[in-house]
Scaffold this active site. Structure first.
Site, short mmCIF file in Angstrom:
data_model
loop_
_atom_site.label_atom_id
_atom_site.label_comp_id
_atom_site.label_asym_id
_atom_site.label_seq_id
_atom_site.Cartn_x
_atom_site.Cartn_y
_atom_site.Cartn_z
N THR A 35 0.84 -1.19 0.00
CA THR A 35 0.00 0.00 0.00
C THR A 35 0.88 1.25 0.00
OG1 THR A 35 -0.08 -0.14 2.40
CG2 THR A 35 -1.89 -1.13 1.20
N GLY A 36 0.24 2.41 -0.21
CA GLY A 36 0.88 3.71 -0.38
C GLY A 36 2.23 3.94 0.25
N VAL A 66 -10.05 2.83 3.29
CA VAL A 66 -10.25 1.62 2.48
C VAL A 66 -9.12 1.53 1.46
CG1 VAL A 66 -11.79 0.38 0.93
CG2 VAL A 66 -12.75 1.79 2.76
N LYS A 67 -8.27 0.53 1.67
CA LYS A 67 -7.15 0.29 0.74
C LYS A 67 -7.10 -1.18 0.32
CE LYS A 67 -3.95 1.96 3.56
NZ LYS A 67 -4.56 2.79 4.61
N LYS A 138 -6.22 -17.39 9.56
CA LYS A 138 -7.22 -18.45 9.34
C LYS A 138 -6.72 -19.45 8.29
CE LYS A 138 -11.98 -19.28 7.88
NZ LYS A 138 -13.31 -18.69 7.63
N ARG A 212 11.46 -17.04 37.98
CA ARG A 212 12.21 -18.25 38.37
C ARG A 212 11.24 -19.34 38.79
NH1 ARG A 212 15.12 -14.40 41.33
NH2 ARG A 212 14.55 -15.33 43.32
N HIS A 267 5.63 -10.51 53.79
CA HIS A 267 4.44 -11.27 53.38
C HIS A 267 3.22 -10.35 53.22
CE1 HIS A 267 6.86 -14.79 53.94
NE2 HIS A 267 7.01 -14.55 55.22
N ASN A 408 -8.53 -11.05 59.49
CA ASN A 408 -8.95 -10.01 60.44
C ASN A 408 -7.73 -9.27 60.95
OD1 ASN A 408 -11.77 -10.34 60.50
ND2 ASN A 408 -11.62 -12.04 61.93
N PHE A 456 -16.02 -3.80 62.11
CA PHE A 456 -16.65 -3.48 63.40
C PHE A 456 -16.40 -4.56 64.44
CE2 PHE A 456 -20.45 -5.36 61.08
CZ PHE A 456 -20.54 -6.52 61.82
N ASP A 461 -15.83 -7.22 73.69
CA ASP A 461 -14.65 -7.85 74.30
C ASP A 461 -13.34 -7.21 73.86
OD1 ASP A 461 -15.00 -8.82 71.73
OD2 ASP A 461 -15.19 -10.93 72.31
#
Length: 507
Positions: A35-36, A66-67, A138, A212, A267, A408, A456, A461
């Site tokens: 193309t161009g 569109v080419k 394809k 690794r 961690h 927690n 919450f 306790d």
């Protein structure tokens, strides 16, 4: 089956790396169609090249939109060489056979990254190129396709090795790579239009880096992402799977602090954290929280590391250090350990991707990152006692830390220093007891300390245990049906409690 390349269609946006391929194709007497702009480039090198316009009988139209979209192009790519009827049609319509397709798509993602106007971005959605790629891939039984500059070298190696011939295994490999390019390209376009609004998930990542191993030596590990966009590695060994997890946790945590801060992580959890006026002072305070866990950890700060800080940091073994910059004197000190990973952070955790994706069962869980940060205006005092100015500063500090601690979670803090935390426990009481025991191990006085909880309190306790340990102020999301019982205990025993209305679970 081996097939010889006799003709090639070439339509590329970037010309880099194409010259050597053209030289080799010319030496193999391969007919070139283009193309161009690509044709002009090929002819400037002195090679003959037929224009697509001459093949189709149509000029490039609609401003170049569109080419190549024409039966004489796609027929030459898609026809099945072993089908007699296909061969008859090709012959009757004078359609040229095309054995090799080389395409480099318009740079859609790069254009989006420049924040260009939408009209410019839309024009970078390749139509003809992506269609050429899919058609050639394809029909890999007969055609070989190169869909990216990244595949130029494999093509060159193949052409040299087999003198312009290809086997079915070769063509299948290039087809697989081509579909990786086309699927990634389409995903990028979808994500640009979608902006996370639909329930559809499209993720694509190129050039995964094989690590690794994974979390353990018997597990395979791969990282997909542009690490160099966020960091410059100044020194050290190859970064591991576990390093990457800790680095992610480290930069996410430090991004939530504006004042001079330093954290030590192990961690994914902070085992030391402090805000101070200098990096050295922050290091000293952070290390004091748990000098045992700090060994082999990750160090992160949001300020330049100077020689004073580097000297004391260098005294213990750690895997990684992350900072926005380092003085040369600091680097001279830190470079003394051969394998130590030294990272210069180029963008903050706030500027990185704010979507989290995690595999689960036979699918994925996707959520926004927890970017919520509570300020003074978000604290609601629910007790008769109002926290002091110092307690309020510590509560805000602890609340950020608990957000980045595995649930927690309980965080104990004093003077903007992590005293101890309870992480990943099956009950909040266990988390609190773990934190209190740890504080005692390192001789911290909890009188006047504050406590933050990621969720919450279902019962009073925890506030009772905290009070007996010397804690004087508490921050929690609130929302339990028994909040009143926790508040009542605080009122009866002179504790201050504030709620935020925001839960910070981290599983």
């Amino acid at each position: 089956m081996s097939k010889k390349i006799n003709s090639a269609l070439i339509s590329v946006y970037h010309k880099d790396g194409l010259e050597e391929i053209l030289k080799l194709l010319n030496s193999l007497n391969v007919k070139l169609i283009s193309t161009g702009g690509t044709r002009d480039f090929i002819q400037s090198l002195g090679y003959e090249c037929e224009s697509v316009e001459d093949v189709t009988g149509y000029p490039s139209i609609l401003g170049g939109r569109v080419k190549t979209l024409h039966p004489k192009v796609f027929g030459g790519i898609l026809y099945r060489r072993d089908e007699e009827q296909d061969r008859k049609i090709i012959k009757s319509y004078d359609i040229p056979s095309i054995d090799l397709v080389i395409v480099d798509l318009y740079p859609f993602e790069e254009t989006v990254a420049t924040q260009a106007p939408e009209d410019e971005i839309i024009e970078k959605i390749d139509i003809g190129g992506i269609s050429l790629i899919r058609g050639a891939a394809k029909n890999f039984k007969d055609v070989i396709v190169v869909a990216s500059m990244k595949q130029y070298k494999p093509l060159l190696d193949l052409l040299k090795k087999k003198s312009g011939n290809t086997d079915i295994e070769d063509r299948r490999w290039f087809a697989k790579e081509a579909f990786a390019v086309s699927s990634g390209y389409d995903s990028a376009i979808f994500n640009y239009f979608d902006k996370g609004e639909s329930p559809v998930l499209r993720i694509s990542a190129d050039s995964g880096k094989t690590l690794r191993y994974g979390e353990n030596p018997h597990q395979k590990g791969v990282f997909y992402g542009n690490f160099n966009e966020i960091f410059e590695q100044l020194h050290g060994k190859e970064i591991s799977y576990n390093n990457l997890l800790d680095i992610d946790a480290a930069v996410s945590l430090i991004a939530d602090f504006d004042e001079t801060a330093l954290a030590i992580l192990k961690h994914n959890n902070a085992c030391g954290m402090a805000c101070r006026s200098t990096v050295k002072e922050a290091w000293d305070a952070a290390l004091a929280a748990d000098p045992i866990s700090a060994f082999g950890g990750i160090v992160v700060t949001n300020r330049q590391v100077d020689a004073d800080a580097a000297k004391v940091i260098n005294e213990i073994f750690f895997e990684v250090i992350i900072a926005p910059d380092y003085s040369q004197d600091a680097l001279n000190i830190l470079f003394q350990k051969k394998n130590r990973i030294i990272l210069k952070q180029k963008i903050t955790g706030k500027e990185a991707n704010n979507t989290q994706v995690r595999s689960a069962l036979n699918g994925f869980l996707v959520q926004d990152k927890d970017t919520s940060i509570q300020t003074r205006s978000d604290l609601t005092v629910v007790t008769a006692k109002v926290p002091t100015e110092k307690e309020t500063e510590d509560l805000l500090f602890a609340n950020i830390l608990v957000k980045h601690t595995k649930s927690n979670a309980i965080v104990l803090a004093k003077n903007k220093q992590l005293i101890a935390s309870g992480t990943g426990q099956t009950s909040r009481v266990d988390a609190l007891n773990q934190a209190i025991e740890k504080a005692g191990t390192f001789k911290f006085n909890l009188n006047g300390a504050v406590m933050a909880s990621d969720a919450f309190f279902p019962f009073p306790d925890c506030v009772e245990i905290a009070h007996k340990a010397g804690i004087t102020a508490v921050v929690q999301p609130g929302g339990s049906i028994k909040d009143a019982e926790s508040v009542a205990y605080c009122n009866e025993n002179g504790l201050a409690m504030v709620t935020t209305g925001i839960r910070h679970f981290k599983h």
